[in-house]
Design a protein around this motif. Structure first.
Motif, PDB file in Angstrom:
ATOM      1  N   UNK A 255       0.843  -1.194   0.000  1.00 40.75           N
ATOM      2  CA  UNK A 255       0.000   0.000   0.000  1.00 40.75           C
ATOM      3  C   UNK A 255       0.874   1.238   0.000  1.00 40.75           C
ATOM      4  N   UNK A 256       0.292   2.390  -0.271  1.00 39.34           N
ATOM      5  CA  UNK A 256       1.058   3.642  -0.276  1.00 39.34           C
ATOM      6  C   UNK A 256       1.408   4.090   1.131  1.00 39.34           C
ATOM      7  N   UNK A 349       5.890  -3.702   1.018  1.00 39.91           N
ATOM      8  CA  UNK A 349       6.348  -3.281  -0.304  1.00 39.91           C
ATOM      9  C   UNK A 349       5.410  -2.169  -0.754  1.00 39.91           C
ATOM     10  N   UNK A 350       5.976  -1.125  -1.371  1.00 38.97           N
ATOM     11  CA  UNK A 350       5.140  -0.036  -1.867  1.00 38.97           C
ATOM     12  C   UNK A 350       4.622  -0.375  -3.259  1.00 38.97           C
ATOM     13  N   UNK A 351       3.421  -0.926  -3.323  1.00 39.27           N
ATOM     14  CA  UNK A 351       2.756  -1.191  -4.605  1.00 39.27           C
ATOM     15  C   UNK A 351       1.288  -0.800  -4.467  1.00 39.27           C
ATOM     16  N   UNK A 352       0.596  -0.717  -5.610  1.00 36.35           N
ATOM     17  CA  UNK A 352      -0.806  -0.285  -5.601  1.00 36.35           C
ATOM     18  C   UNK A 352      -1.787  -1.413  -5.348  1.00 36.35           C
ATOM     19  N   UNK A 380      -3.073  -6.183   0.587  1.00 38.89           N
ATOM     20  CA  UNK A 380      -3.064  -4.780   0.151  1.00 38.89           C
ATOM     21  C   UNK A 380      -4.106  -4.043   0.975  1.00 38.89           C
ATOM     22  N   UNK A 381      -3.806  -2.814   1.361  1.00 36.69           N
ATOM     23  CA  UNK A 381      -4.751  -2.092   2.206  1.00 36.69           C
ATOM     24  C   UNK A 381      -4.739  -0.600   1.919  1.00 36.69           C
ATOM     25  N   UNK A 499      -7.985  -4.748 -13.747  1.00 38.09           N
ATOM     26  CA  UNK A 499      -8.203  -5.213 -12.381  1.00 38.09           C
ATOM     27  C   UNK A 499      -7.356  -4.448 -11.408  1.00 38.09           C
ATOM     28  N   UNK A 500      -6.551  -3.535 -11.874  1.00 40.29           N
ATOM     29  CA  UNK A 500      -5.740  -2.749 -10.966  1.00 40.29           C
ATOM     30  C   UNK A 500      -6.623  -1.862 -10.097  1.00 40.29           C
ATOM     31  N   UNK A 501      -6.193  -1.600  -8.871  1.00 41.68           N
ATOM     32  CA  UNK A 501      -6.926  -0.693  -7.995  1.00 41.68           C
ATOM     33  C   UNK A 501      -6.017   0.427  -7.566  1.00 41.68           C
TER      34      UNK A 501
END
Length: 501
Positions: A255-256, A349-352, A380-381, A499-501
């Protein structure tokens, strides 16, 4: 020179000590004036007059003097005035308006106005549940902004002439070098507000009109969350808890910045900390002290990176290892090797999205077959603001919001929106809640990772039976806990095959 005890002598004001390079202190029952080598004689005589007794002069180098000043003037500034700087009925703007209208506050007879203003800002931030305080100098104003529930909010606008003195005072409290204004600095200090102990992390950054200052507030007395308190649905919580029960493997939280990843990791460690495991962490920085867990802080200035710390703690016979962040190929490789040798590794990990973590690790050079055999679960949150229960207002949602959330229209569909009241300080939101998507590795997904499948295909399989972030947010909207606007702000709706968020 032993540490000073400034309580037994009349205390010279900070502005006087800073300006002329002289500090009055008690040492072995004698009055001592610590001075710089070039402190003018007039300043020494004035300090002698204030002390009112014979004094001994102790000349010292600038670096030693700065350290002594930090120790003495960081004490007592917050403990006494944090309780009294703002009365129950006093407004922060009124406190700022009552500052002396001198050309330079350093010319004041004492530092009380500046100290009261800083304590007022800190007290107001704690009262409004702010996580960060931003002090930002511009050409015509000094802006003070609070981050409340993840959103920045303008709180105070001051004269730009206050920038240097406010930043200098905070730097003294955090024991930073006030003479260095062209390089970033990091420090911390603690304060008590009633029964609440707060740790304040300080970061400075040079800018066009002076130093920008950010203070992050960490309440040490607040209890850490349990996994069941994070807001995961039962199926997500069960899947994540199953991954934590494994003796080895890698569990990733993505998550960011500011999405609550550290809270999730700490809640996970709290669950694992039953006394039967050796749990070690390497963090940047250590935000909360966890009893029974060995915590190490990154210090790049002395070569203590995530990779170096992880390599060192693997020689400490750990069962569970938590790495604050996997941000480089070396750390990723050591984490994979640790999981292969029987350790449970938790990291961020910094991912979307959750599946994007696989792509990120592949980009770092980790072989797909290693990822397939080591990664056990990915979370992911996001954090969305919770609607204030006292003033939220129902409304009939427009077709656009219904479509973007992927909700089947029904006749009695009702959403809620923010309004604003005294309970939530006119914001309309009060607190935050989490949106989660949990990806658990099964044989099919492991095969797809091994074969280097596309991210879109892996996500399509992973969320056949599980909720993604948008679907998690949709449930909170339907339950009236948050607004559609909030969910759509942090989650991008699917369009077509995306499907990306």
């Amino acid at each position: 020179m032993s540490e000073a005890d400034p309580i037994t002598l009349p205390r010279l004001s900070y502005s006087f000590a800073r300006r002329f390079g002289v500090i009055a202190m008690e040492q072995d029952g004698k009055a001592v004036l610590a001075t710089l080598k070039d402190t003018p004689l007039e300043a020494i005589l004035e300090a002698r007059r204030v002390v009112g007794r014979p004094v001994t002069r102790a000349p010292m180098e600038a670096a030693e003097f700065e350290g002594l000043m930090g120790r003495i003037y960081a004490q007592g500034d917050l403990t006494e005035t944090a309780e009294t700087a703002l009365g129950a009925d006093m407004d922060l703007n009124a406190l700022a308006d009552n500052l002396p209208r001198t050309s330079d506050l350093l010319d004041s007879d004492d530092d009380a106005p500046v100290i009261k203003l800083i304590n007022g800002i800190l007290q107001e931030a704690i009262k409004t549940r702010a996580s960060d305080i931003h002090i930002e100098p511009y050409e015509n104003r000094l802006a003070v902004r609070f981050r409340i529930d993840g959103a920045l909010r303008d709180t105070l606008s001051l004269s730009p002439r206050l920038a240097s003195v406010l930043v200098s005072r905070v730097k003294v409290m955090a024991r930073l070098d006030i003479a260095k204004k062209r390089i970033p600095q990091d420090g911390r200090f603690s304060l008590n507000l009633g029964q609440r102990a707060v740790d304040v992390r300080v970061s400075t950054l040079p800018s066009q009109y002076g130093e920008r200052l950010v203070m992050r507030l960490l309440e040490k007395t607040s209890s850490l969350m349990n996994l069941s308190d994070l807001g995961m649905e039962d199926s997500e919580l069960e899947a994540f808890s199953t991954g934590l029960k494994r003796p080895n493997g890698i569990i990733l939280v993505t998550g960011p910045t500011g999405s609550g990843k550290t809270t999730t990791l700490y809640a996970s460690l709290t669950k694992l900390n039953d006394g039967s495991r050796n749990i070690l962490t390497v963090e940047d920085p250590v935000e909360y002290a966890l009893d029974g867990i060995g915590q190490t802080q990154v210090n790049n200035q002395v070569g203590m990176s995530f990779a170096a710390g992880l390599r060192a703690i693997l020689r400490q016979d750990p069962d569970v290892v938590m790495v604050g962040e996997i941000r480089d190929p070396e750390t990723a490789e050591i984490a994979v090797q640790a999981s292969l040798t029987g350790h449970l590794v938790l990291s961020t990990v910094h991912t979307n999205s959750a599946i994007a973590a696989i792509t990120r690790l592949r980009d770092m050079g980790i072989e797909p077959f290693l990822l397939a055999s080591t990664v056990t679960a990915i979370v992911a949150q996001r954090l969305v603001r919770r609607l204030c229960p006292h003033c939220k207002t129902p409304y009939e949602p427009p077709q656009r919001e219904i479509e973007e959330l992927g909700i089947t229209p029904i006749a009695s569909l009702v959403f809620y929106k923010s309004n604003g009241c005294s309970e939530c300080h006119q914001i309309g939101y009060q607190g935050r809640l989490g949106l989660y998507e949990v990806v658990v590795m099964d044989d099919v997904l492991r095969g797809m990772i091994h074969d280097g499948s596309r991210e879109i295909d892996m996500a399509a399989h992973a969320f056949k039976t599980r909720k993604d972030l948008l679907q998690s947010g949709k449930g909170h909207v339907l339950n009236g806990l948050t607004s559609a606007e909030e969910v759509l702000r942090v989650c991008r709706a699917k369009t077509g095959a995306e499907v990306e968020v």
